[in-house]
Enzyme design. Structure first.
Site, mmCIF file in Angstrom:
data_model
loop_
_atom_site.group_PDB
_atom_site.id
_atom_site.type_symbol
_atom_site.label_atom_id
_atom_site.label_comp_id
_atom_site.label_asym_id
_atom_site.label_seq_id
_atom_site.Cartn_x
_atom_site.Cartn_y
_atom_site.Cartn_z
ATOM 1 N N ALA A 27 2.782 0.285 8.898
ATOM 2 C CA ALA A 27 4.185 0.173 9.138
ATOM 3 C C ALA A 27 5.193 0.701 8.083
ATOM 4 O O ALA A 27 5.993 1.581 8.240
ATOM 5 C CB ALA A 27 4.757 -1.026 9.899
ATOM 6 N N PHE A 38 6.877 -4.356 10.541
ATOM 7 C CA PHE A 38 6.575 -5.552 11.260
ATOM 8 C C PHE A 38 7.407 -6.862 10.773
ATOM 9 O O PHE A 38 7.648 -7.446 11.592
ATOM 10 C CB PHE A 38 4.938 -5.740 11.331
ATOM 11 C CG PHE A 38 4.605 -6.756 12.254
ATOM 12 C CD1 PHE A 38 4.582 -6.204 13.532
ATOM 13 C CD2 PHE A 38 3.924 -8.063 11.930
ATOM 14 C CE1 PHE A 38 3.899 -7.380 14.361
ATOM 15 C CE2 PHE A 38 3.562 -9.009 12.582
ATOM 16 C CZ PHE A 38 3.662 -8.492 13.967
ATOM 17 N N ARG A 39 7.413 -7.002 9.295
ATOM 18 C CA ARG A 39 7.983 -8.240 9.023
ATOM 19 C C ARG A 39 9.341 -8.229 8.711
ATOM 20 O O ARG A 39 10.039 -8.996 7.723
ATOM 21 C CB ARG A 39 7.004 -8.524 7.602
ATOM 22 C CG ARG A 39 5.842 -9.159 8.041
ATOM 23 C CD ARG A 39 4.644 -9.299 7.235
ATOM 24 N NE ARG A 39 3.489 -9.818 7.840
ATOM 25 C CZ ARG A 39 2.653 -9.107 8.468
ATOM 26 N NH1 ARG A 39 2.907 -7.876 8.943
ATOM 27 N NH2 ARG A 39 1.641 -9.766 9.245
ATOM 28 N N ILE A 105 1.510 3.355 15.720
ATOM 29 C CA ILE A 105 1.441 3.779 17.082
ATOM 30 C C ILE A 105 2.637 4.981 17.419
ATOM 31 O O ILE A 105 2.833 5.156 18.497
ATOM 32 C CB ILE A 105 1.705 2.749 18.296
ATOM 33 C CG1 ILE A 105 2.977 2.055 17.876
ATOM 34 C CG2 ILE A 105 0.775 1.564 18.038
ATOM 35 C CD1 ILE A 105 3.897 1.502 19.169
ATOM 36 N N ASP A 106 3.210 5.303 16.183
ATOM 37 C CA ASP A 106 4.443 5.851 16.329
ATOM 38 C C ASP A 106 4.565 7.436 16.571
ATOM 39 O O ASP A 106 5.364 8.172 16.756
ATOM 40 C CB ASP A 106 5.526 5.443 15.339
ATOM 41 C CG ASP A 106 4.880 5.928 13.929
ATOM 42 O OD1 ASP A 106 4.215 6.799 13.545
ATOM 43 O OD2 ASP A 106 5.400 5.204 12.993
ATOM 44 N N HIS A 121 -4.763 1.395 16.746
ATOM 45 C CA HIS A 121 -4.046 0.597 17.621
ATOM 46 C C HIS A 121 -3.108 1.174 18.704
ATOM 47 O O HIS A 121 -2.259 0.924 19.355
ATOM 48 C CB HIS A 121 -2.721 -0.244 16.624
ATOM 49 C CG HIS A 121 -3.496 -1.149 15.847
ATOM 50 N ND1 HIS A 121 -2.588 -1.470 14.703
ATOM 51 C CD2 HIS A 121 -4.564 -1.613 15.634
ATOM 52 C CE1 HIS A 121 -3.294 -2.561 14.003
ATOM 53 N NE2 HIS A 121 -4.520 -2.488 14.760
ATOM 54 N N CYS A 129 -3.266 4.277 33.645
ATOM 55 C CA CYS A 129 -3.172 3.555 35.085
ATOM 56 C C CYS A 129 -4.287 2.445 34.778
ATOM 57 O O CYS A 129 -5.472 2.782 34.495
ATOM 58 C CB CYS A 129 -3.312 4.135 36.324
ATOM 59 S SG CYS A 129 -3.745 3.010 37.715
ATOM 60 N N CYS A 153 1.253 4.451 38.951
ATOM 61 C CA CYS A 153 0.483 5.684 38.879
ATOM 62 C C CYS A 153 0.669 6.803 40.166
ATOM 63 O O CYS A 153 0.877 6.203 41.065
ATOM 64 C CB CYS A 153 -1.069 5.249 38.894
ATOM 65 S SG CYS A 153 -2.193 6.571 39.109
ATOM 66 N N SER A 194 0.791 -0.916 4.092
ATOM 67 C CA SER A 194 0.369 -1.831 4.601
ATOM 68 C C SER A 194 0.358 -2.939 3.984
ATOM 69 O O SER A 194 -0.015 -3.101 2.703
ATOM 70 C CB SER A 194 -1.080 -1.535 5.232
ATOM 71 O OG SER A 194 -1.346 -2.671 5.901
#
Ligand code: NAD
Length: 257
Positions: A27, A38-39, A105-106, A121, A129, A153, A194
């Site tokens: 992140a 995250f933190r 995931i960005d 991730h 779906c 869906c 990380s």
């Protein structure tokens, strides 16, 4: 230049044309783009992401799940890659870097130009779906949630979910298997942004080291694997990326030796 930064970048430049390096990102590479890590105490994750991002929450409270995540994903969609993403893309173009393994995931590595990205991730833009596995895209899901509906869906009416690893789920075998192969076969693994505290992603560092790879860790705070690192560089990642881009430009066109 900060401790080791110059020599790590020199080592990377020596690898031009070999695809000998692999990056593992977290992140921290995206905070300069406006996505808190995250933190972070003050950011979008302060509302207990472990509970809100769990598979149990998705199954038991879908309206609240989408109510939290869809606006957050819409904010991420507005973010742009920074110089660290661009540096990694340029390293791939110069055939120094084989691939990027990312916990993010960005979608910012792809937006920044990286082609070979192992998303262990998942990616917030991909939806599917849970009944018939048909693909859906984020924009159509955001539209349904915006209209006050639960996303369904178009093909079968089943519930649609983001293709990301929720807390309580296993990592996708294909992406994580590819990441393990990349970690096993590289000659230099460089971990950036990380805390290396989320397993099994962090296990890729000792895996690469056990196969004889050199380890570099670029992060503004300590990690549990600093003792394995030939280079541990405490710096801001955007600044690291800018230094690296300048060094690559000074070294000449991508691919030349
Ligand atoms: P983490 O939050 O545990 O660690 C991030 C590390 O980066 C911290 O040690 C922090 O000090 C450092 N850092 C932050 N900004 C930095 C900067 N500008 N320069 C240098 N260092 C910086 O993140 P993680 O290890 O990726 O684990 C968090 C989990 O949450 C992952 O599984 C990830 O999938 C998910 N997550 C993803 C995103 C995203 O997609 N951008 C954002 C937050 C969390």
């Amino acid at each position: 230049m900060m401790g080791g930064e110059g020599t790590l970048i020199e080592r990377l430049l020596e690898m031009k044309g070999t695809r000998g390096a692999t990056a593992l990102t977290g992140a921290g590479v995206s905070t300069e783009s406006g996505i808190p890590d995250f933190r972070s105490a003050d950011g979008i994750w302060r509302n207990n992401p472990v509970e809100l991002g769990s598979v149990l929450f998705f199954e038991s409270c879908p309206a609240q799940f989408y109510g939290f995540w869809v606006p957050l994903f819409a904010e991420i969609a507005e973010c742009e890659p920074n110089d660290c993403h661009r540096f990694l893309a340029e390293l791939e173009g110069a055939q120094i870097l084989d691939s990027v393994i990312t916990q993010n995931i960005d979608d910012l590595h792809q937006k920044g130009g990286s082609q070979r990205v192992h998303e262990i991730h998942g990616n917030y833009r991909r939806m599917f779906c849970i009944r018939c596995r048909a693909r859906a895209d984020f924009d159509s899901v955001a539209e349904q949630v915006g209209a006050g509906a639960l996303p369904t869906c178009a093909a079968c009416g089943g519930r649609v979910r983001p293709d990301i690893v929720l807390f309580g789920e296993m990592l996708p075998e294909s992406a994580f298997g590819a990441a393990q192969r990349a970690a096993r076969s590289c000659r230099l693994l460089i971990a950036l942004g990380s805390s290396l505290s989320v397993s099994p992603a962090c296990d890729l560092v000792p895996l690469a080291a056990s196969r004889g790879a050199e380890i570099a860790i670029v992060n503004r705070e300590p990690t549990p694997f600093d003792h394995l690192a030939r280079w541990k560089i405490d710096c801001e990642l955007g600044e690291f990326g800018r230094t690296g881009l300048e060094a690559l430009a000074a070294a000449g066109p991508a691919g030349s030796s």
